[in-house]
Design a protein around this motif. Structure first.
Motif, short mmCIF file in Angstrom:
data_model
loop_
_atom_site.label_atom_id
_atom_site.label_comp_id
_atom_site.label_asym_id
_atom_site.label_seq_id
_atom_site.Cartn_x
_atom_site.Cartn_y
_atom_site.Cartn_z
N LEU A 41 0.79 -1.23 0.00
CA LEU A 41 0.00 0.00 0.00
C LEU A 41 0.83 1.29 0.00
O LEU A 41 0.33 2.33 -0.40
N GLY A 42 2.08 1.23 0.47
CA GLY A 42 2.89 2.45 0.54
C GLY A 42 2.16 3.54 1.30
O GLY A 42 2.02 4.67 0.82
N MET A 43 1.73 3.25 2.52
CA MET A 43 0.86 4.13 3.30
C MET A 43 1.54 5.42 3.72
O MET A 43 2.73 5.44 4.06
N PRO A 44 0.79 6.53 3.78
CA PRO A 44 1.28 7.72 4.48
C PRO A 44 1.30 7.45 5.97
O PRO A 44 0.80 6.41 6.43
N VAL A 45 1.86 8.36 6.75
CA VAL A 45 1.91 8.14 8.20
C VAL A 45 0.87 8.95 8.96
O VAL A 45 0.70 8.77 10.16
N ASP A 46 0.17 9.84 8.29
CA ASP A 46 -0.81 10.68 8.95
C ASP A 46 -2.12 9.92 9.09
O ASP A 46 -2.99 9.99 8.23
N TYR A 47 -2.27 9.19 10.20
CA TYR A 47 -3.44 8.34 10.36
C TYR A 47 -4.74 9.12 10.58
O TYR A 47 -5.83 8.55 10.55
N ASN A 68 -17.43 3.92 6.03
CA ASN A 68 -17.37 5.30 5.53
C ASN A 68 -16.16 5.55 4.63
O ASN A 68 -16.08 6.58 3.95
N SER A 69 -15.22 4.59 4.63
CA SER A 69 -14.00 4.76 3.84
C SER A 69 -13.95 3.85 2.62
O SER A 69 -12.91 3.73 1.98
N GLY A 70 -15.08 3.19 2.30
CA GLY A 70 -15.14 2.46 1.04
C GLY A 70 -15.33 0.97 1.12
O GLY A 70 -15.35 0.29 0.07
N ALA A 105 -8.89 0.16 1.61
CA ALA A 105 -8.71 -0.56 0.33
C ALA A 105 -7.88 -1.82 0.54
O ALA A 105 -8.12 -2.87 -0.08
N GLY A 106 -6.89 -1.75 1.44
CA GLY A 106 -6.09 -2.93 1.74
C GLY A 106 -6.90 -4.00 2.44
O GLY A 106 -6.78 -5.19 2.14
N PHE A 107 -7.74 -3.59 3.39
CA PHE A 107 -8.59 -4.55 4.08
C PHE A 107 -9.58 -5.20 3.11
O PHE A 107 -9.90 -6.39 3.23
N LYS A 108 -10.09 -4.42 2.17
CA LYS A 108 -11.00 -4.96 1.16
C LYS A 108 -10.33 -6.11 0.39
O LYS A 108 -10.92 -7.17 0.19
N LYS A 109 -9.09 -5.88 -0.01
CA LYS A 109 -8.36 -6.92 -0.74
C LYS A 109 -8.09 -8.13 0.14
O LYS A 109 -8.18 -9.28 -0.31
N LEU A 110 -7.77 -7.90 1.41
CA LEU A 110 -7.54 -9.01 2.33
C LEU A 110 -8.79 -9.86 2.49
O LEU A 110 -8.71 -11.09 2.66
N SER A 111 -9.96 -9.22 2.43
CA SER A 111 -11.21 -9.96 2.65
C SER A 111 -11.44 -11.03 1.59
O SER A 111 -12.24 -11.94 1.79
N TYR A 112 -10.74 -10.93 0.46
CA TYR A 112 -10.87 -11.93 -0.61
C TYR A 112 -9.79 -13.00 -0.54
O TYR A 112 -9.76 -13.92 -1.37
N THR A 171 -6.87 4.45 2.00
CA THR A 171 -5.84 3.51 1.56
C THR A 171 -5.85 2.24 2.40
O THR A 171 -5.78 1.12 1.87
N LEU A 172 -5.94 2.41 3.72
CA LEU A 172 -5.97 1.25 4.60
C LEU A 172 -7.22 0.41 4.36
O LEU A 172 -7.16 -0.83 4.31
#
Length: 373
Positions: A239-245, A356-358, A256-263, A253-254
């Motif tokens: 994901l190359g995440m930013p650090v500003d949580y 709320n984030s997708g 979107a990563g969880f969405k992919k993990l769910s598959y 971004t995070l």
């Protein structure tokens, strides 16, 4: 922090140049140091051409506070000079990180380059605001770890590797660690061996983008064979995440990563570079999602500080509580939004955060099922 007019920038700059030179020390009546931005780091910190050694020679010491004027007209006042990120989320500081050669102007979990409107080549002026006024914070927070395996009691402690089984997460479904692919801290070979032993099937890499992962795998001496195999199989989500949580970009971004993990099927590994902050946030979010209590989330997050720095509630309760306040509490506040993190329904807050984030309800339910069934 504030923006000032170009006329005032000229006036201040002229007055500083007239009254003192860059060779004056911090003991001078009106000390000033002139520098140029030589690098904007991946996460927005701006590195100057002023070495830590030179800054010390000029009289500046850890725990001092300074004022910084950028050529863009942006000024930050009374910010601390620390050797670590010992300020709250969103607060600025001057950094003299152990092992670095040059100082940097930073915002903790923020992007100084964007906030100040600056880039490589822009100039900076720094002058003393107060002497040793933040020294107590520096001494209390000062944390240094080594990259030598022999300084740690086990491979797992060295690699900051552990299973996360808080809330309703089933054992051996979720792990976190330092990077098994980035060997800049000498931990990758150990993390790689541990995830292989655990049978990790899918990885969420919060630190690197796909190009960076491929560069690391192709680099001479790369020895994390198991991680490389997972990447070739399409089971590493980079994901190359930013650090500003606290930002919406981070949340999207995070998620979107969880969405992919769910598959994909567990066991899952979450890592960044140290496996401490971005991995700490992601692990906290999953733990909240799975019904973990505030105390469980804090306990898991703080294990990283026990592993790296030997800081725990028993050995150093004051430092422990400061780290909790400055780090994981802020992360939980970003998840819970306006709710009191110690009394909120953190599971509902985490669900709302992801929805709320997708993330769809179907993906969310599938993800929870794979972690608990």
């Amino acid at each position: 922090m504030k923006k000032i007019s170009s006329f005032l920038v000229f006036t201040i700059g002229f007055a500083l140049l007239f009254s003192c030179s860059s060779t004056k020390t911090a003991s001078s009546e009106d000390p000033v140091v002139h520098g140029t931005i030589t690098e904007v780091e991946k996460y927005g910190h701006v590195v100057l051409d002023i070495s830590i050694e030179e800054f010390a020679r000029l009289g500046y010491e850890l725990g001092d506070t300074v004022d910084v004027l950028f050529s863009s007209g942006y000024i930050v006042e009374d910010i601390p000079y620390f050797n670590g990120y010992y300020v709250n989320t969103g607060e600025p500081m001057i950094r003299a990180y152990p092992g670095d050669e040059f100082i940097a102007v930073c915002i903790n979990y923020g992007k100084m380059n964007e906030t100040a409107g600056v880039d490589v080549g822009d100039s900076v002026e720094i002058w003393l605001h107060s002497k040793a006024s933040r020294l107590a914070d520096q001494e209390l927070n000062s944390l240094v770890y080594t990259n030598e395996r022999s300084d740690y009691e086990s491979d797992a402690v060295f690699a900051n590797f552990r299973m996360v089984a808080s809330g309703s997460i089933r054992p051996k479904r979720l792990y976190r660690s330092a990077s098994p692919v980035d060997d800049s801290r000498n931990r990758s070979i150990y993390a790689n061996a541990l995830i292989k032993e655990a049978g990790v099937n899918a990885v969420l890499n919060l630190a690197d983008n796909p190009e960076e992962v491929e560069q690391r795998i192709k680099a001479e001496g790369f020895s994390s064979d198991y991680y490389g195999k997972l990447y070739e199989e399409g089971k590493v989500i980079a994901l190359g995440m930013p650090v500003d949580y606290s930002s919406s970009d981070f949340a999207k971004t995070l998620t979107a990563g969880f969405k992919k993990l769910s598959y994909l099927d567990p066991p899952y590994l979450i890592h960044c570079t140290e496996g401490k902050d971005r991995a700490g946030f992601a692990s906290a979010l999953i733990s909240c999602l799975m019904g973990a209590s505030y105390e469980e989330v804090v306990e898991d997050y703080m294990l990283s500080y026990a592993n790296y720095y030997k800081v725990d509630k028993e050995s150093d309760p004051e430092k422990y509580e400061i780290i909790v306040k400055n780090n994981i509490d802020g992360m939980l506040e970003a998840i819970a939004q306006d709710d009191d993190i110690k009394s909120a329904d953190l599971e509902a807050c985490a669900e709302n955060y992801l929805l709320n984030s997708g993330m769809s309800r179907k993906e969310l339910d599938a993800f929870k099922a794979k972690l608990s069934e």
